[in-house]
Design an enzyme around this catalytic site. Structure first.
Site, PDB file in Angstrom:
ATOM      1  N   ARG A  95       0.912  49.944  38.768  1.00  0.00           N
ATOM      2  CA  ARG A  95      -0.351  49.334  38.358  1.00  0.00           C
ATOM      3  C   ARG A  95      -0.805  50.103  37.115  1.00  0.00           C
ATOM      4  O   ARG A  95      -0.110  50.073  36.105  1.00  0.00           O
ATOM      5  CB  ARG A  95      -1.370  49.345  39.503  1.00  0.00           C
ATOM      6  N   LYS A 101     -16.120  50.779  46.447  1.00  0.00           N
ATOM      7  CA  LYS A 101     -15.861  49.440  45.892  1.00  0.00           C
ATOM      8  C   LYS A 101     -15.836  48.321  46.929  1.00  0.00           C
ATOM      9  O   LYS A 101     -16.197  47.198  46.628  1.00  0.00           O
ATOM     10  CB  LYS A 101     -14.563  49.437  45.084  1.00  0.00           C
TER      11      LYS A 101
HETATM   12  C1  LIG Z   1      -9.258  51.625  45.532  1.00  0.00           C
HETATM   13  C2  LIG Z   1      -8.854  52.852  44.829  1.00  0.00           C
HETATM   14  C3  LIG Z   1      -8.948  54.086  45.478  1.00  0.00           C
HETATM   15  C4  LIG Z   1      -9.444  54.224  46.890  1.00  0.00           C
HETATM   16  O1  LIG Z   1      -8.590  53.642  47.789  1.00  0.00           O
HETATM   17  P1  LIG Z   1      -8.837  53.783  49.369  1.00  0.00           P
HETATM   18  O2  LIG Z   1      -7.643  53.143  49.954  1.00  0.00           O
HETATM   19  O3  LIG Z   1     -10.098  53.073  49.650  1.00  0.00           O
HETATM   20  O4  LIG Z   1      -8.918  55.229  49.666  1.00  0.00           O
HETATM   21  C5  LIG Z   1      -8.584  55.211  44.770  1.00  0.00           C
HETATM   22  N1  LIG Z   1      -8.153  55.141  43.491  1.00  0.00           N
HETATM   23  C6  LIG Z   1      -8.056  53.974  42.831  1.00  0.00           C
HETATM   24  C7  LIG Z   1      -7.592  53.972  41.413  1.00  0.00           C
HETATM   25  C8  LIG Z   1      -8.394  52.793  43.481  1.00  0.00           C
HETATM   26  O5  LIG Z   1      -8.295  51.617  42.826  1.00  0.00           O
END
Ligand SMILES: *Cc1c(COP(=O)(O)O)cnc(C)c1O
Length: 367
Positions: free
Chosen positions: A129, A36
């Site tokens: 969240r 992302k």
């Molecule tokens: C962004 C996100 C991750 C990944 O997070 P990192 O810190 O990049 O490893 C995993 N799960 C969800 C639901 C996220 O929003």
């Protein structure tokens, strides 16, 4: 070549993904690679896929569309909006969910498109969240029962997330709690979850210490292979936990941000006249250091906030920023000329901003 420019090292990214997948595989954990931060770049998705990551996740459906030709499984990392269900079924094999109404809509559309869609049902263990609240076990059970009845929907697993909104850290305690909720549900419903997805890269410290609760067999990871370190809120997670983490097997410095000098001058360090507020309604104070040599760079707050970048030439000091310019002090550094390129290291916040700024050219390098 045009500037400002973000260089992303795909060779290092692929290498880190490979180390990550292989070391986690040894202890029975599958990785979902999170892309992302790169705003749907197919190049980075492909690099981690080549590193061995089988499923790649994005937060935006529009970004899943951008990576549609990468040969990985694709996951939507955020609950689908009711307004985008057809594209979710079209571009995602898996999605993270917590609303039964959304899952019902996914089922209906999956039937229409003759596809099977996988659902990772999210529970909230305290980060506040997404997810059904962990103490609401009746609701979790009834949602699962409802999902089991839906055509063209498969349960991918049960998931939870930590250290995002609430900064609640993943621990042995909440991990065990999550696994025990899952085991109870399995008994009650007579099912077996393929995956218990225990968190993001901030769970890695538990893996590293060998104390990740047994039963968690899936993690959704971005930051670890993207930075070669566990990076949280501008700090190495390492600082929070311990100093012995085996992060040396990963490589870092995957990114360089480069900006061009568009004006050189020597000016006073304190503005002349009566001072107001800047475009962001901030009042400012200035320390009088006499006249100093400075340079203007062709990027601004609209591209990357200066607080999140660090000049590689340590003698350069960033003085400040407006929406479209960044001003640096070069009095103590080597001679710079008009048109010279100034390189910076960047953190997660800056990487996110850079990837989402159309004003910054993205260059993928392989050396
Ligand atoms: C962004 C996100 C991750 C990944 O997070 P990192 O810190 O990049 O490893 C995993 N799960 C969800 C639901 C996220 O929003």
């Amino acid at each position: 070549m045009s500037y400002p420019r973000l260089e992303i090292n795909l060779r290092k990214l692929k290498y880190n993904a490979k180390v990550e997948v292989e070391s986690l595989k040894k202890i029975g954990i599958d990785v979902m690679g999170v892309n992302k931060v790169f705003d749907g770049a197919p190049e980075t998705a492909n690099a981690i896929f080549e590193g061995g990551i089988k499923a790649v996740a994005e937060s935006r459906v529009s970004n899943l569309k951008k990576i549609k030709d990468v040969k990985c499984e694709k996951a939507l990392l955020r609950s689908p909006s009711l307004s985008e269900i057809p594209d979710v079924i079209r571009y995602a094999d898996i999605s993270l969910n917590s609303e039964i109404e959304v899952i019902e809509a996914l089922s209906k559309e999956a039937v229409k498109q003759n596809k099977v869609h996988k659902v990772l049902l999210m529970l909230d263990l305290g980060d506040l969240r997404e997810g059904i609240w962990f103490e609401d076990t009746d609701k979790i059970e009834s949602v699962l029962r409802a999902i089991l009845k839906l055509p063209n929907i498969e349960i991918y697993g049960l998931g939870t997330n930590f250290n995002c909104y609430g900064t609640a850290l993943p621990t042995v305690k909440n991990g065990n709690e999550f696994v025990s909720i899952a085991r109870d549900l399995e008994k009650k419903l007579g099912i077996k979850f393929k995956y218990l997805s225990g968190g993001n890269c901030t769970s890695y410290h538990l893996v590293d210490k060998g104390i990740l609760p047994k039963g968690i067999n899936h993690l959704r990871i971005g930051g670890l292979h993207q930075f070669g370190i566990e990076y949280v809120e501008g700090k190495y997670l390492d600082e929070y936990y311990h100093s012995s983490m085996d992060i040396n097997k990963y490589v870092s410095n995957l990114y360089i941000f480069k900006a061009e000098i568009i004006e050189l001058n020597t000016k006073p360090t304190v503005p002349v006249g009566e001072l107001g507020v800047d475009a962001f309604l901030q009042t400012k104070t200035f320390v009088d250091r006499g006249n100093r040599k400075r340079a203007l760079l062709a990027f601004g707050r609209q591209d990357i906030p200066y607080e999140n970048i660090h000049p590689i030439d340590s003698k350069i000091e960033i003085l400040g920023q407006t929406s479209d310019h960044t001003i640096i002090d070069i009095e103590d550094s080597d001679n710079y000329s008009l048109g010279d390129i100034i390189p910076f290291e960047i953190d997660y916040t800056a990487l996110l901003a850079a990837c989402n700024s159309p004003g910054i050219e993205k260059a993928f390098i392989n050396d």
